[in-house]
Scaffold this active site. Sequence first.
Site, PDB file in Angstrom:
ATOM      1  N   GLU A 315       0.850  -1.195   0.000  1.00 34.93           N
ATOM      2  CA  GLU A 315       0.000   0.000   0.000  1.00 34.93           C
ATOM      3  C   GLU A 315       0.888   1.248   0.000  1.00 34.93           C
ATOM      4  O   GLU A 315       1.909   1.302   0.677  1.00 34.93           O
ATOM      5  CB  GLU A 315      -0.882  -0.019   1.249  1.00 34.93           C
ATOM      6  CG  GLU A 315      -1.757   1.202   1.435  1.00 34.93           C
ATOM      7  CD  GLU A 315      -2.414   1.232   2.811  1.00 34.93           C
ATOM      8  OE1 GLU A 315      -3.495   1.845   2.920  1.00 34.93           O
ATOM      9  OE2 GLU A 315      -1.857   0.659   3.771  1.00 34.93           O
ATOM     10  N   LYS A 376      -9.898   0.149  -1.972  1.00 31.87           N
ATOM     11  CA  LYS A 376     -10.174  -0.206  -0.572  1.00 31.87           C
ATOM     12  C   LYS A 376     -11.633   0.084  -0.230  1.00 31.87           C
ATOM     13  O   LYS A 376     -12.143   1.184  -0.433  1.00 31.87           O
ATOM     14  CB  LYS A 376      -9.246   0.586   0.354  1.00 31.87           C
ATOM     15  CG  LYS A 376      -9.346   0.201   1.819  1.00 31.87           C
ATOM     16  CD  LYS A 376      -8.333   0.974   2.656  1.00 31.87           C
ATOM     17  CE  LYS A 376      -8.396   0.544   4.119  1.00 31.87           C
ATOM     18  NZ  LYS A 376      -7.414   1.285   4.956  1.00 31.87           N
ATOM     19  N   CYS A 427      -4.581  -3.164   4.103  1.00 30.76           N
ATOM     20  CA  CYS A 427      -4.284  -2.693   5.458  1.00 30.76           C
ATOM     21  C   CYS A 427      -5.313  -3.172   6.490  1.00 30.76           C
ATOM     22  O   CYS A 427      -5.496  -4.360   6.676  1.00 30.76           O
ATOM     23  CB  CYS A 427      -4.143  -1.173   5.463  1.00 30.76           C
ATOM     24  SG  CYS A 427      -3.199  -0.541   6.875  1.00 30.76           S
TER      25      CYS A 427
END
Length: 563
Positions: A315, A376, A427
């Site tokens: 990321e 995301k 994440c």
Amino acid sequence: MRLRPPDDPAVPSGAGRAAQPVVAPAAAAAQAAAPRPSRRERWTATARAAAPRSGVAAALGLAMAAAFPPYGVWPLSLVAVAGFALVLRDRTVRQGAWLGFAFAFPFFLWLLVWLRSVIWIAVVVLSGVEALYLVLMAALMVLVQRLRAWPLWCACLWVTQELVRDRLPFGGFPWGRLAFANTASPFTPLAALGGAPLVSFGVALSGTLLAAALLRAHRLYRRTDPRTLRAVLTGAGALVLSAAVFCAGLFVPVHTNADGHVRIAVVQGNVQQPGMHFLGRPMKILDNHVQATLKLAADIKAGRVPKPDIVLWPENSSDLDPFTYPQAYDKITEAVQAVGVPVLVGALVDGPDKDHVQNEGIVWDPVTGPGAHYTKQHPVPFGEYVPFRKQLTKIVPMLNEIPRDFYPGKTTGVMQIGPARLGDVICFEVAYDGIVRDTVNAGARAIVVQTNNATYGRTGQPEQQLAMSRLRAVEHGRAVVTAATSGISAIVAPDGKIEQRSKEFTQQVISADIPLRDEKTLADRVGAAPEWTLAMVGLLSCAAAVAIGRFERTRTAKGQTQQ
């Protein structure tokens, strides 16, 4: 389901209406003549009486925090659950709520100390908010401890609390679940049957059964239980059941057979500095990942390392939007063409409007360039977007440091990357059951977790997040590859074993063959059904405790009236 009979010494005070003591007329007159204590005196007396149990509850909360990484003493989670159940014995609902706060606030304060990298007040505020869920759980546990089989109902309430906390508010915050402290314990294989909620339930049930056994042993030692044989059998049964739940996971098969393999290389380019301002100068992080990839390409050409099928960047590996800044686009293309295989690139991409940005994983092909991408789905509130921005930024000007909100994606991260169909998770999304499960059910044969922990480096947060990856590997029977900018990058096998891991704040490339699997676990098939079922059982047990308590008080009052 019913309350214990009044002659059972296990009945806590408050289970029904207490018998009123017989007071002699003279004593009653003396009590009436005595001055009534002031409010301050009453509060002081109450605080002194509550201090010992409050101190024990706080110590148990700290023990619970030590069960989580980076310490990882997972047996303490069992001890903390058992001790907390005992602390709540013989308390009123209000006292239970206070003890819940005394337990939960120190627990979250230590567990979330890594947020100090942002600002210390964030640690305190978030710990206080998260503690409120356990306050309510503790109050409800006091109610259900009045019922037969109370260890079962208390364990269900642990799941209820986690279910709500994982979803509310703003999509929830799952940190601190019992399951995440037990990613390498005998309870871990239960994840393959019912996911993280079943692991939490197993820990909670084993702990509360242990508490029941200890409570019965204590009463035998103090000779306060007149039914000695029954007490011995009850205590021994609770201990045996606790051990059975503890060992149950050892009999759950964890399937690791592979339907294929793919060779991957994880590039950890590193950052200029840890903390809030890890970005440094523009292009620095991208340059780090480009240089590490070019070195990998040189090693492949020289025959020092075998050529991978795909390369994974983390990321934010590109600190500039490659579609807005041509120099970033060209740098990525140079690295991808040098290594000669598709690269999964992490970047912040402008759009879909001027007020938003998207956190994406982009498949970059050496011939065709950027292609499939994943956005995301679950941006972090107050970290990646600001709820009620207009109102809150007036009160907390610091929130203006988040200039644009992250725009949430609408689809799973399943993408064809070279020869493999992989599922991208970005994440903190690894903490959310539904996102990872949906990715596997959509066809992911292995899971990639792109993450950037540079802000929280050397605080324990990267270890906590890696533990979640270990649980997900067992839960879904998939290899999990974590690609981090500054660490910890890791290869986790489908049985949860960490096969390789990087050091923090180093530039490193990890190469490995990972298994690809198509078989789904039972947890994938049943989804959230076990969690909702256990949670509803917990709430129904509370309703039963309230209803039975009212019935018993009504019956007692009628009996006294007739006398």
